[in-house]
Design an enzyme around this catalytic site. Structure first.
Site, PDB file in Angstrom:
ATOM      1  N   ARG A   1      -1.389  19.905 -14.072  1.00 30.20           N
ATOM      2  CA  ARG A   1      -2.241  20.735 -13.225  1.00 30.20           C
ATOM      3  C   ARG A   1      -2.683  19.862 -12.059  1.00 30.20           C
ATOM      4  O   ARG A   1      -2.824  18.649 -12.200  1.00 30.20           O
ATOM      5  CB  ARG A   1      -3.480  21.186 -14.012  1.00 30.20           C
ATOM      6  CG  ARG A   1      -4.436  22.076 -13.229  1.00 30.20           C
ATOM      7  CD  ARG A   1      -5.867  21.905 -13.716  1.00 30.20           C
ATOM      8  NE  ARG A   1      -6.320  20.556 -13.468  1.00 30.20           N
ATOM      9  CZ  ARG A   1      -6.861  19.783 -14.401  1.00 30.20           C
ATOM     10  NH1 ARG A   1      -7.010  20.219 -15.624  1.00 30.20           N
ATOM     11  NH2 ARG A   1      -7.241  18.546 -14.093  1.00 30.20           N
TER      12      ARG A   1
ATOM     13  N   HIS B   1     -25.141  25.654 -13.766  1.00 32.24           N
ATOM     14  CA  HIS B   1     -24.185  25.831 -14.853  1.00 32.24           C
ATOM     15  C   HIS B   1     -24.680  25.122 -16.106  1.00 32.24           C
ATOM     16  O   HIS B   1     -24.699  25.703 -17.207  1.00 32.24           O
ATOM     17  CB  HIS B   1     -22.830  25.276 -14.411  1.00 32.24           C
ATOM     18  CG  HIS B   1     -21.760  25.306 -15.448  1.00 32.24           C
ATOM     19  ND1 HIS B   1     -20.713  26.196 -15.413  1.00 32.24           N
ATOM     20  CD2 HIS B   1     -21.559  24.542 -16.562  1.00 32.24           C
ATOM     21  CE1 HIS B   1     -19.916  25.990 -16.448  1.00 32.24           C
ATOM     22  NE2 HIS B   1     -20.403  24.980 -17.168  1.00 32.24           N
ATOM     23  N   GLU B   2     -25.085  23.862 -15.950  1.00 32.08           N
ATOM     24  CA  GLU B   2     -25.525  23.094 -17.124  1.00 32.08           C
ATOM     25  C   GLU B   2     -26.841  23.612 -17.686  1.00 32.08           C
ATOM     26  O   GLU B   2     -27.029  23.645 -18.906  1.00 32.08           O
ATOM     27  CB  GLU B   2     -25.633  21.606 -16.768  1.00 32.08           C
ATOM     28  CG  GLU B   2     -24.328  20.968 -16.314  1.00 32.08           C
ATOM     29  CD  GLU B   2     -23.184  21.197 -17.286  1.00 32.08           C
ATOM     30  OE1 GLU B   2     -23.426  21.338 -18.509  1.00 32.08           O
ATOM     31  OE2 GLU B   2     -22.029  21.269 -16.819  1.00 32.08           O
TER      32      GLU B   2
ATOM     33  N   HIS C   1     -26.110  26.576 -19.797  1.00 32.05           N
ATOM     34  CA  HIS C   1     -25.520  26.278 -21.098  1.00 32.05           C
ATOM     35  C   HIS C   1     -26.586  26.231 -22.198  1.00 32.05           C
ATOM     36  O   HIS C   1     -26.277  26.470 -23.368  1.00 32.05           O
ATOM     37  CB  HIS C   1     -24.762  24.949 -21.063  1.00 32.05           C
ATOM     38  CG  HIS C   1     -23.308  25.095 -20.774  1.00 32.05           C
ATOM     39  ND1 HIS C   1     -22.513  26.038 -21.391  1.00 32.05           N
ATOM     40  CD2 HIS C   1     -22.482  24.414 -19.925  1.00 32.05           C
ATOM     41  CE1 HIS C   1     -21.274  25.936 -20.940  1.00 32.05           C
ATOM     42  NE2 HIS C   1     -21.230  24.960 -20.057  1.00 32.05           N
TER      43      HIS C   1
ATOM     44  N   GLU D   1     -18.691  29.307 -21.264  1.00 32.44           N
ATOM     45  CA  GLU D   1     -18.459  28.790 -19.921  1.00 32.44           C
ATOM     46  C   GLU D   1     -18.602  29.887 -18.871  1.00 32.44           C
ATOM     47  O   GLU D   1     -19.081  29.626 -17.758  1.00 32.44           O
ATOM     48  CB  GLU D   1     -17.073  28.146 -19.837  1.00 32.44           C
ATOM     49  CG  GLU D   1     -16.906  26.914 -20.707  1.00 32.44           C
ATOM     50  CD  GLU D   1     -17.855  25.782 -20.326  1.00 32.44           C
ATOM     51  OE1 GLU D   1     -18.224  25.682 -19.139  1.00 32.44           O
ATOM     52  OE2 GLU D   1     -18.217  24.999 -21.217  1.00 32.44           O
TER      53      GLU D   1
ATOM     54  N   ASP E   1     -21.010  29.777 -15.753  1.00 31.64           N
ATOM     55  CA  ASP E   1     -20.543  29.932 -14.371  1.00 31.64           C
ATOM     56  C   ASP E   1     -21.343  30.996 -13.641  1.00 31.64           C
ATOM     57  O   ASP E   1     -21.768  30.803 -12.489  1.00 31.64           O
ATOM     58  CB  ASP E   1     -19.062  30.316 -14.360  1.00 31.64           C
ATOM     59  CG  ASP E   1     -18.137  29.132 -14.610  1.00 31.64           C
ATOM     60  OD1 ASP E   1     -18.597  27.979 -14.500  1.00 31.64           O
ATOM     61  OD2 ASP E   1     -16.956  29.368 -14.920  1.00 31.64           O
TER      62      ASP E   1
ATOM     63  N   HIS F   1     -12.737  26.951 -20.845  1.00 32.88           N
ATOM     64  CA  HIS F   1     -13.011  27.428 -19.493  1.00 32.88           C
ATOM     65  C   HIS F   1     -11.957  28.466 -19.113  1.00 32.88           C
ATOM     66  O   HIS F   1     -10.794  28.361 -19.508  1.00 32.88           O
ATOM     67  CB  HIS F   1     -12.951  26.294 -18.479  1.00 32.88           C
ATOM     68  CG  HIS F   1     -13.830  25.128 -18.807  1.00 32.88           C
ATOM     69  ND1 HIS F   1     -13.436  24.124 -19.668  1.00 32.88           N
ATOM     70  CD2 HIS F   1     -15.084  24.814 -18.399  1.00 32.88           C
ATOM     71  CE1 HIS F   1     -14.401  23.235 -19.763  1.00 32.88           C
ATOM     72  NE2 HIS F   1     -15.420  23.632 -19.018  1.00 32.88           N
TER      73      HIS F   1
ATOM     74  N   ARG G   1     -12.570  31.770 -12.733  1.00 40.74           N
ATOM     75  CA  ARG G   1     -13.936  31.241 -12.705  1.00 40.74           C
ATOM     76  C   ARG G   1     -14.606  31.690 -11.413  1.00 40.74           C
ATOM     77  O   ARG G   1     -15.810  32.002 -11.401  1.00 40.74           O
ATOM     78  CB  ARG G   1     -13.927  29.712 -12.789  1.00 40.74           C
ATOM     79  CG  ARG G   1     -13.373  29.156 -14.070  1.00 40.74           C
ATOM     80  CD  ARG G   1     -13.559  27.657 -14.199  1.00 40.74           C
ATOM     81  NE  ARG G   1     -14.944  27.316 -14.540  1.00 40.74           N
ATOM     82  CZ  ARG G   1     -15.328  26.136 -14.994  1.00 40.74           C
ATOM     83  NH1 ARG G   1     -14.438  25.166 -15.144  1.00 40.74           N
ATOM     84  NH2 ARG G   1     -16.581  25.906 -15.284  1.00 40.74           N
TER      85      ARG G   1
END
Length: 778
Positions: free
Chosen positions: A134, A612-613, A616, A675, A679, A740, A746
């Site tokens: 990737r 984002h964190e 979570h 995730e 996001d 993810h 995303r």
């Protein structure tokens, strides 16, 4: 537990650009002039191409979800450029503008496919290298970081502290390919002898076994000496229900291939299976020959086919990823004697196994020792598997997993033996440069020592405080967002606010790694004694040190301030057991963050990562833990039921994305739920924080050549973080293994759910980026 740490990024991400050295001021100024000149030329060309490309002004009545209602006649709001918002022509702004324009494709309609609009230029210019499965923005940053680390690891210094000297010695041993080639397979053959032999590669194993071979001791040796948790995953982590103490966990293991699907499903998976079996047989045959044994193709093929059959049975016994999301259902605490009663495994002695593992660090089992069983369904299935296979096949499998792990430390011909397998699995056709492999290895195994070198070389110290201010702003936005939510009752909102305000924050690096008076860094590696000419044995030292570092925690109180990742990494993490978010130095760089770029880019980059964190802590897993990191149900039934309903909306949304690159397979909405929630919440909170910063008097800078509002730049900044391409083989694997969503989903999934995005780009209701139905959790 270890598996519950949440990276924001995509598998492997790292990097940052190198700073200028004061001692080379003249050269640095010349370099800066060249960079700016080049960026201005590129900017001029791109700007000329994009002139006349007007954003579609599709004004319509917008329909919002219940929590996003606005007057129907109100026009979409955009932050207008005022006289106070001057066009910024500093080098940082010019480079940022050039980067954004190069990555975009303005010919695409943002309301139709925003990913192509934001990333089309990048996708058109970039080709996945033959060494990669990737290639993304993250991979380019990782490449830059590795160049920096190469420089510091190869730089000799008599003033290096012991930890740094060891890191450099390990790097040199990895780079000494002539010695590695000369030693060939001998180091591995020596290890195989020490672990009781690999039956397929010796003619003495049958006679040697007798009554002395014990599965319990073999598993314990693999675990404690080689950090290979095979057949049964035993590890030490903080207790989910009491985050101040460590406890023993028992779980289902990983497998030789990345996903259980490769063992079970047909189609392209059969090609990977065949390549895997050929790889096993080829390595076994090579080792037989190196050991001076006659070739016996029939024996090798039969033995390795039995190993694959065993591993296939194990794969069938494991629970799929999507069935392991509810940590409250996984958690089963019991004493060891109860473990023995519930899972006897045809006479398997749990006390002997666990005590053999702990004896390596001189810890004795307590009479009432407790364990947490995560893999109860797997253990119930394991009994029949153990009974169905011979000791020879079991030993062949255990040693194969060790051999598989050590291939990278051997001569080139052993790496060549895995080429077809890696091509089938990842689509790679070439090995990466040796120095990159060595830099990555040393950074992974000595992250604190390497982190100290990286921070000194490449990290701007004043970034810490600037990022801390952004954390405060995004956290405040999250708390304010709670008031908008009609699906939560007041009491649960209060608990959510308390948890958000209690999140611990770590930024950049732990201070002790730069403090020469603090011996902690050297003590971390005090038992390692690397030889520059014995890379294989150096690797074995790292395996043992890693295993024992973890096992020694059992009787120690949890250190809530412990860093869970090194500094030289472009990634970010949330730990539910610590209620802690971590932003290593490696991620605090463009495009995520820079003090030299407009705040719209910073909020759209690192601000989104921060959100984002934080989110979570409130996703389908994190919500099960309280502000102290304990697994505790702090939700009312009213709020919990509505959280579930809103989560199901997102499961359905992402589960309907069909990825053409992955053989038209759909994204797994269940395994990616956490995730996806993060996001969606992250970009919403970062945007809210940015608007508030502007409303409170923050003056942003316009980028040259961009006829875009600040709102639009924010969303483009967010999207461009995820620009990237996959090889088809790796796309298939990602669908199976990555928690993810694929990069483009995303972006599309989160922005389709955000009314503010449709406002910013004037997307008409019913267009792809302004769907009739939106999902929202936070």
């Amino acid at each position: 537990m270890g598996q519950l740490e949440h990276p924001v990024g995509v598998m492997e991400i790292a990097g940052r650009s190198r700073p200028k050295r004061p001692s080379f001021l003249e050269g640095s100024l010349l370099l800066l002039l060249l960079l700016v000149t080049g960026a201005l030329v590129a900017l001029g060309l791109l700007y000329a191409q994009s002139r006349g490309q007007q954003l579609p002004l599709l004004l319509s009545r917008l329909r919002f979800s219940q929590e996003e209602k606005t007057p129907a006649a109100r026009e979409p709001r955009a932050i207008k450029v005022s006289q106070d918002d001057q066009i910024c022509t500093s080098p940082g702004c010019v480079i940022a503008a050039a980067r954004i324009l190069q990555n975009m494709d303005p010919s695409k309609a943002p309301c139709e496919d925003f990913y192509q609009y934001a990333c089309g230029g990048w996708l058109r210019r970039q080709v996945v290298p033959e060494t990669n499965s990737r290639y993304s923005i993250f991979d380019t940053l990782r490449d830059e970081l590795e160049v920096t680390l190469k420089g510091v690891l190869e730089s000799p210094s008599a003033k290096d502290r012991p930890a740094v000297r060891k890191a450099k010695a390990l790097y040199r041993s990895c780079m000494d390919e002539s010695v590695i080639e000369k030693r060939d397979s001998q180091p591995l053959l020596d290890v195989l002898e020490a672990v009781g032999g690999w039956p397929v590669a010796t003619d003495r194993w049958t006679d040697a076994v007798g009554p002395g071979w014990e599965l319990e001791r073999q598993l314990a040796t693999m675990n404690s000496q080689f950090n290979k948790r095979i057949l049964i995953d035993l590890f030490i982590w903080s207790d989910d229900q009491n985050s101040s103490r460590h406890i023993i966990y028992i779980d289902q293991p990983t497998l030789g291939m990345p996903s259980r699907d490769y063992y079970i499903q047909k189609g392209s998976n059969e090609k990977v299976r065949e390549a895997y079996l050929q790889f096993m047989a080829l390595v076994a045959a090579m080792l037989r020959k190196d050991a001076g044994l006659p070739e016996d193709g029939h024996l090798v093929q039969a033995d390795m086919a039995q190993v694959l059959e065993l591993e296939t049975r194990l794969a069938n016994a494991t629970a799929p990823q999507e069935e392991r999301h509810d940590v409250t259902a996984l958690y089963n605490r019991m004493e060891v004697r109860e473990l023995q009663d519930k899972f006897p495994l045809k006479g398997f002695n749990w006390t002997l196994f666990i005590q053999s593992v702990l004896s390596s660090v001189k810890i004795k089992l307590l009479p009432d020792e407790e364990v947490v069983v995560y893999g109860a369904p797997y253990l119930q299935n394991l009994e029949d598997i153990i009974d169905a296979f011979s000791a020879r096949t079991m030993q062949n499998y255990l040693v194969w997993r060790l051999v598989l792990d050590r291939i990278s430390s051997l001569s080139q011909r052993y790496k060549n033996a895995r080429a077809n397998y890696r091509k089938a699995l990842y689509g790679k056709t070439k090995e990466e440069a040796r120095w990159r492999e060595c830099v990555s290895y040393v950074n992974s195994n000595m992250e604190s020592a390497v982190g100290s070198l990286y921070v000194k070389e490449a990290f701007s110290q004043d970034s810490k405080e600037a990022v801390r201010e952004l954390v405060d702003k995004v956290r405040e936005a999250f708390v304010e967002t709670l008031d908008e939510l009609s699906w939560m009752d007041k009491a649960t909102k209060q608990k959510a606010q308390e948890k958000a305000m209690s999140i611990r924050v770590q930024i950049g690096y732990p201070n002790y790694i730069l403090d020469k008076r603090n011996r902690r860094l050297d003590e971390e590696y005090s038992k390692l004694d690397f030889s520059e000419h014995r890379y294989f044995e150096n690797g074995l030292q790292n395996l043992k040190a890693g295993a024992q570092r973890s096992l020694k925690k059992l009787r120690k109180k949890v250190d809530q301030n412990l860093w869970i990742i090194g500094a030289a990494v472009v990634n970010a993490f949330y730990s539910p057991n610590r209620n802690q978010i971590v932003f290593p130095a490696g991620i605090l760089q463009p495009p995520f963050f820079s003090k030299e770029q407009p705040q719209a880019l910073n909020f759209g980059g690192i601000g989104m990562v921060i959100g984002h964190e934080i989110t979570h802590g409130f996703d389908d897993n994190g919500r099960n833990f309280d502000k102290n990191g304990n697994m505790l149900d702090w939700w009312s039934n009213f709020s919990a039921q509505r959280f579930q309903t809103r989560s199901e909306c997102m499961v359905y949304q992402y589960g309907n994305y069909s990825w053409d690159l992955a053989e038209q397979q759909n994204v797994n909405g269940f395994s990616t739920l956490g995730e996806n929630i993060a996001d969606n919440g992250g970009v919403r909170q970062a945007y809210k924080a940015y608007l508030k910063w502007r409303e409170e008097g923050g003056r942003d800078q316009q980028l040259p050549g961009l006829e875009l509002t600040f709102e639009q730049i924010f969303f483009i900044s967010y999207a461009q973080v995820w620009c990237g391409s996959y090889r088809p083989e790796f796309a298939v694997q990602s669908i199976k293994t990555d928690v993810h969503s694929p990069l483009k989903y995303r972006v599309l999934g989160s922005l389709q759910n955000l009314a503010a995005f449709a406002n910013a780009f004037h997307c008409a209701r019913g267009t792809p980026m302004h769907p009739l139905v939106r999902c929202r959790v936070w």
